[in-house]
Scaffold this active site. Structure first.
Site, PDB file in Angstrom:
ATOM      1  N   TYR A 177      -3.596 -10.577  14.249  1.00  0.00           N
ATOM      2  CA  TYR A 177      -3.063  -9.702  13.171  1.00  0.00           C
ATOM      3  C   TYR A 177      -4.697  -8.415  13.606  1.00  0.00           C
ATOM      4  O   TYR A 177      -4.927  -7.907  13.864  1.00  0.00           O
ATOM      5  CB  TYR A 177      -2.834  -9.717  11.685  1.00  0.00           C
ATOM      6  N   LEU A 212       0.748  -0.995  -0.223  1.00  0.00           N
ATOM      7  CA  LEU A 212       0.074  -0.041   0.058  1.00  0.00           C
ATOM      8  C   LEU A 212       0.881   1.515   0.079  1.00  0.00           C
ATOM      9  O   LEU A 212       0.442   1.604  -1.175  1.00  0.00           O
ATOM     10  CB  LEU A 212      -0.714  -0.364   1.193  1.00  0.00           C
TER      11      LEU A 212
HETATM   12  P1  NAD Z   1       2.895  -4.928   3.622  1.00  0.00           P
HETATM   13  O1  NAD Z   1       3.825  -5.807   4.621  1.00  0.00           O
HETATM   14  O2  NAD Z   1       2.681  -4.492   1.731  1.00  0.00           O
HETATM   15  O3  NAD Z   1       4.268  -3.870   4.104  1.00  0.00           O
HETATM   16  C1  NAD Z   1       4.459  -2.943   5.841  1.00  0.00           C
HETATM   17  C2  NAD Z   1       5.414  -2.565   5.389  1.00  0.00           C
HETATM   18  O4  NAD Z   1       6.063  -2.128   6.890  1.00  0.00           O
HETATM   19  C3  NAD Z   1       7.243  -2.630   5.082  1.00  0.00           C
HETATM   20  O5  NAD Z   1       7.812  -2.227   3.862  1.00  0.00           O
HETATM   21  C4  NAD Z   1       7.410  -3.635   6.004  1.00  0.00           C
HETATM   22  O6  NAD Z   1       9.301  -3.298   6.278  1.00  0.00           O
HETATM   23  C5  NAD Z   1       7.080  -2.235   7.041  1.00  0.00           C
HETATM   24  N1  NAD Z   1       7.094  -2.982   8.481  1.00  0.00           N
HETATM   25  C6  NAD Z   1       7.262  -3.959   9.187  1.00  0.00           C
HETATM   26  N2  NAD Z   1       7.371  -3.965  10.658  1.00  0.00           N
HETATM   27  C7  NAD Z   1       8.184  -2.415  10.197  1.00  0.00           C
HETATM   28  C8  NAD Z   1       8.662  -1.705  11.728  1.00  0.00           C
HETATM   29  N3  NAD Z   1       9.012  -2.472  12.679  1.00  0.00           N
HETATM   30  N4  NAD Z   1       8.631  -0.314  11.391  1.00  0.00           N
HETATM   31  C9  NAD Z   1       8.933  -0.051  10.616  1.00  0.00           C
HETATM   32  N5  NAD Z   1       8.700  -0.789   9.432  1.00  0.00           N
HETATM   33  C10 NAD Z   1       8.407  -1.283   9.558  1.00  0.00           C
HETATM   34  O7  NAD Z   1       1.749  -4.295   4.042  1.00  0.00           O
HETATM   35  P2  NAD Z   1       0.620  -3.520   3.051  1.00  0.00           P
HETATM   36  O8  NAD Z   1      -0.797  -4.281   2.953  1.00  0.00           O
HETATM   37  O9  NAD Z   1       1.463  -2.301   2.717  1.00  0.00           O
HETATM   38  O10 NAD Z   1      -0.389  -2.864   4.575  1.00  0.00           O
HETATM   39  C11 NAD Z   1      -0.642  -1.506   5.032  1.00  0.00           C
HETATM   40  C12 NAD Z   1      -1.317  -1.298   5.799  1.00  0.00           C
HETATM   41  O11 NAD Z   1      -3.131  -1.490   5.289  1.00  0.00           O
HETATM   42  C13 NAD Z   1      -1.197  -2.166   7.176  1.00  0.00           C
HETATM   43  O12 NAD Z   1      -1.471  -1.495   8.814  1.00  0.00           O
HETATM   44  C14 NAD Z   1      -2.308  -3.093   7.057  1.00  0.00           C
HETATM   45  O13 NAD Z   1      -2.400  -3.985   8.062  1.00  0.00           O
HETATM   46  C15 NAD Z   1      -3.634  -2.682   6.286  1.00  0.00           C
HETATM   47  N6  NAD Z   1      -4.359  -3.617   5.138  1.00  0.00           N
HETATM   48  C16 NAD Z   1      -2.976  -4.246   4.123  1.00  0.00           C
HETATM   49  C17 NAD Z   1      -4.390  -4.597   2.996  1.00  0.00           C
HETATM   50  C18 NAD Z   1      -3.667  -5.306   1.726  1.00  0.00           C
HETATM   51  O14 NAD Z   1      -4.518  -6.440   1.248  1.00  0.00           O
HETATM   52  N7  NAD Z   1      -2.606  -4.987   1.202  1.00  0.00           N
HETATM   53  C19 NAD Z   1      -5.444  -4.830   4.022  1.00  0.00           C
HETATM   54  C20 NAD Z   1      -5.794  -4.234   5.337  1.00  0.00           C
HETATM   55  C21 NAD Z   1      -5.369  -3.874   5.770  1.00  0.00           C
HETATM   56  C1  AKB Z   2      -3.856 -10.507   4.987  1.00  0.00           C
HETATM   57  O1  AKB Z   2      -4.620 -10.537   4.599  1.00  0.00           O
HETATM   58  O2  AKB Z   2      -3.573 -10.185   5.894  1.00  0.00           O
HETATM   59  C2  AKB Z   2      -4.610  -8.629   4.548  1.00  0.00           C
HETATM   60  C3  AKB Z   2      -5.258  -8.494   5.261  1.00  0.00           C
HETATM   61  C4  AKB Z   2      -7.207  -8.499   4.555  1.00  0.00           C
HETATM   62  O3  AKB Z   2      -5.655  -7.513   5.750  1.00  0.00           O
HETATM   63  N1  AKB Z   2      -4.450  -8.424   3.205  1.00  0.00           N
END
Ligand code: NAD
Ligand code: AKB
Length: 324
Positions: free
Chosen positions: A144, A15
């Site tokens: 999570y 994201l």
């Molecule tokens: P991702 O796992 O792709 O990216 C997370 C980032 O956080 C990574 O770049 C990682 O290096 C960084 N990170 C991890 N631990 C860290 C720390 N201690 N300090 C600093 N950085 C750290 O996740 P994403 O998909 O980009 O998700 C972003 C947000 O959106 C998250 O909070 C996630 O819960 C939420 N979210 C994502 C989805 C999805 O489908 N991608 C769905 C629901 C919610």
């Molecule tokens: C996951 O599958 O953990 C994420 C989310 C829906 O939060 N893509």
């Protein structure tokens, strides 16, 4: 808007790598500070301001907020559902302590707005799975999901007790082609496209008929910016807003892909992520987001599929040209 200075945690993730670019376009490159554990490995995100930041280091976070006179924090860093189950205590620490650091620094330094992404993972096996309402039984079963639900409640607590303007969305699974997903249960819906474009078969880790709510990245970016730009009085919920765009199962997605790649083969070998997916909703009622700040998605499954294949093929061609 032109006086705003933004800090993003977890900016190199699936994201963050796209939201950072959208924020730079809106606020100007000099006003957006991308942070993550390690610097970006090239790509557009590497072109603006980047600072290394572990969200568990509250002092470094405070230093950066002071240094750049930050007015808004988008707190994206987290450990996602599947990765979290492999190291639950670590996931709890990162997701909770990191969030407290953001909220405390924001209050101490009078940051004007904070964004906290939540997830459909806040729901659990006792939740009504179809058209899941905003308010219902939650009982998440992953670390999570527990941390995201706790995070939502702390959003409300900091809003009520410290007047922190913190806003939150419960994203469905996000689908995108720029940066691979980081260890979630919905990752199959991205992985499958890479295999289709490579003309290879895909082995799916969920059963063929596992319905989950999903969203294409441009809609996720639009929802995030619309929420953050909405007038203060329009934000009636200070936990996470339910948010929806599309719902499908792996076999339906495979059928969509076969409109463009007729020979594409998918097999189904469920692993530990099946149990997580089975505990999540199949579709979401997002009527509160639609009513409060006029949310409406643009992308259907067929529009998303066409766009994903088109862009991944372009990237593949560019990579082949570099190799020639
Ligand atoms: P991702 O796992 O792709 O990216 C997370 C980032 O956080 C990574 O770049 C990682 O290096 C960084 N990170 C991890 N631990 C860290 C720390 N201690 N300090 C600093 N950085 C750290 O996740 P994403 O998909 O980009 O998700 C972003 C947000 O959106 C998250 O909070 C996630 O819960 C939420 N979210 C994502 C989805 C999805 O489908 N991608 C769905 C629901 C919610
Ligand atoms: C996951 O599958 O953990 C994420 C989310 C829906 O939060 N893509």
């Amino acid at each position: 808007m032109h006086n705003d200075r933004i800090l993003i945690t977890g900016a190199c993730g699936q994201l963050g790598s796209e939201l950072t670019l959208a924020l730079r376009n809106l606020y100007g490159e000099a006003n957006v500070v991308a942070t993550d554990l390690t610097p970006p490995k090239g790509g557009e995100i590497a072109e603006g301001i980047f600072e290394k930041l572990d969200i568990l280091d509250g002092e470094q976070m405070a230093t950066l907020v002071r240094k750049y006179k930050i007015t808004q924090i988008y707190h994206l860093a987290a450990i996602l559902s599947a990765a979290g189950e492999k190291n639950p205590k670590m996931a709890w620490k990162v997701n909770m302590d990191g969030t407290f650091n953001v909220f405390d620094v924001a209050v101490e330094q009078k940051v004007e707005k904070v964004y906290f992404p939540s997830s459909i993972a806040v729901f659990g096996p006792n939740t009504p799975p179809n058209y899941t309402p905003q308010y219902t039984i939650m009982n998440p079963r992953t670390v999570y999901g527990i941390s995201k639900l706790a995070g939502e409640r702390w959003c409300k607590y900091y809003f009520d007790n410290y007047q922190l303007d913190v806003r939150s969305l419960r994203y469905p699974g996000l689908i995108s082609y720029k940066t691979p997903p980081g260890g979630g249960t919905t990752d199959y819906a991205v992985d499958i496209f890479y295999k289709a474009v490579a003309k290879q078969p895909y082995q799916c880790f969920l059963k063929a008929d596992t319905y989950l709510p999903m969203m294409y990245m441009p809609d996720a970016i639009k929802a995030t910016l619309d929420l953050m730009h909405a007038d203060f009085d329009k934000i009636k919920l200070r936990g996470g807003y339910n948010l929806a765009a599309m719902s499908f199962c792996p076999s339906e997605l495979a059928t969509e892909i076969r409109h463009y790649e007729p020979d594409f083969q998918v097999s189904y070998v469920p692993d530990f992520r099946q149990k997580i997916a089975d505990s999540w909703p199949q579709s979401i009622d997002d009527s509160k987001a639609r009513a409060d700040w006029q949310w409406k998605p643009d992308y259907t499954i067929s529009m998303m599929t066409q766009d994903m294949l088109h862009n991944l093929k372009l990237l593949q061609n560019q990579q082949e040209e570099v190799l020639v």
